[in-house]
Design a protein around this motif. Structure first.
Motif, PDB file in Angstrom:
ATOM      1  N   ALA A 164       0.842  -1.199   0.000  1.00  0.00           N
ATOM      2  CA  ALA A 164       0.000   0.000   0.000  1.00  0.00           C
ATOM      3  C   ALA A 164       0.871   1.241   0.000  1.00  0.00           C
ATOM      4  CB  ALA A 164      -0.929  -0.004   1.212  1.00  0.00           C
ATOM      5  N   SER A 166       1.340   5.445   0.824  1.00  0.00           N
ATOM      6  CA  SER A 166       0.969   6.695   1.485  1.00  0.00           C
ATOM      7  C   SER A 166       1.683   7.833   0.759  1.00  0.00           C
ATOM      8  CB  SER A 166       1.385   6.682   2.961  1.00  0.00           C
ATOM      9  OG  SER A 166       0.762   5.620   3.651  1.00  0.00           O
ATOM     10  N   PRO A 193      -3.602   4.891   3.160  1.00  0.00           N
ATOM     11  CA  PRO A 193      -4.638   3.970   2.684  1.00  0.00           C
ATOM     12  C   PRO A 193      -5.668   3.596   3.740  1.00  0.00           C
ATOM     13  CG  PRO A 193      -2.523   2.848   2.926  1.00  0.00           C
ATOM     14  CD  PRO A 193      -2.258   4.300   3.084  1.00  0.00           C
ATOM     15  N   ASP A 194      -5.309   3.640   5.022  1.00  0.00           N
ATOM     16  CA  ASP A 194      -6.246   3.225   6.061  1.00  0.00           C
ATOM     17  C   ASP A 194      -7.097   4.366   6.606  1.00  0.00           C
ATOM     18  OD1 ASP A 194      -3.939   4.343   7.090  1.00  0.00           O
ATOM     19  OD2 ASP A 194      -3.969   3.162   8.938  1.00  0.00           O
TER      20      ASP A 194
END
Length: 242
Positions: A164, A166, A193-194
């Motif tokens: 992922a 950032s 992403p979270d």
């Protein structure tokens, strides 16, 4: 701010503190710079829990010849406090180690400078301060000396971890106030992403107390979205050059 005009004294190419980004100039062969938070501080609030962290971030920069610079970073001291739901929790310890390489790219325009920074962050910190997975960073810095006292900066960053990404996009405007003092303002768009995206903006000062020593102080505040409520920087940077 990413280290602009003030540091031209004594052959000092500039500091990566303070603010988002870095100076797109590499240290000369064998030259060393140490940059130290005294400490930096951030505060955030998530799901009713207030999180405050102090970090004494350290960065060692070493010129290895040509346009290249080696960087070794860590945070040997961190303090984390979480308050909420009727209880408080505190943790102390050191952070992860980061190994990086900076490349200062060529430019035919003396008013324009740009560079790349790649690094890997290892998961060797104390439990409360280490990343779950190894992180890989690629950053690009672009600086334009718009006038004798005004310079502009743009920083682009991608951090990849566990498949992922950032991202950070930051812009800064920097003003020299005399020969030893610089004021900067900056704004950044952050995405993880979270948690999604958010925006911060802030300002600060850098003071060259000697041609080789800089003090800095500044802040960023969340404007919207998913971003830290407050971030502050207080630090010192020292150039050991020929």
């Amino acid at each position: 701010m990413s280290g602009l005009a003030l540091s031209a004294m004594a052959g000092n190419p500039g500091y990566d503190r303070p603010g988002y980004g870095f100076t797109p100039v590499a240290l000369g062969m064998g030259d060393i710079t140490i940059e130290q938070g005294l400490p930096d501080w951030s505060r955030d609030r998530q799901d009713g829990i207030s999180i405050s962290q102090y970090s004494a971030d350290s960065l060692l920069r070493i010129g290895i010849g040509g346009p290249l610079e080696l960087q070794l970073g860590s945070s040997p001291w961190n303090s984390l406090r979480q308050d909420g739901a009727g209880s408080g929790d505190r943790s102390h310890g050191h952070g992860d180690t980061t190994l990086g390489l900076k490349l200062a790219l060529p430019s035919s325009n003396p008013a324009f400078g740009w560079g790349l920074l790649g690094s890997v962050e290892f998961t060797d910190g104390a439990k409360a301060f280490r990343s779950d997975r190894r992180q890989y960073l690629l950053g690009a810095q672009f600086n334009l000396q718009a006038s004798g006292s005004n310079s502009l900066g743009l920083y682009l960053q991608d951090v990849r971890s566990g498949g992922a990404d950032s991202t950070t996009v930051a812009a800064s405007d920097n003003y020299t106030l005399g020969s030893t003092l610089m004021l900067y303002v900056e704004a950044a768009r952050l995405h993880t992403p979270d948690q999604g995206s958010g925006t911060v903006a802030g300002a600060g000062l850098a003071w060259m107390i000697t041609p080789r020593v800089q003090l800095d102080a500044g802040f960023d505040h969340r404007l919207d979205g998913a971003a830290p409520d407050w971030q502050t920087n207080l630090g010192i940077a020292v150039y050991f050059g020929h």
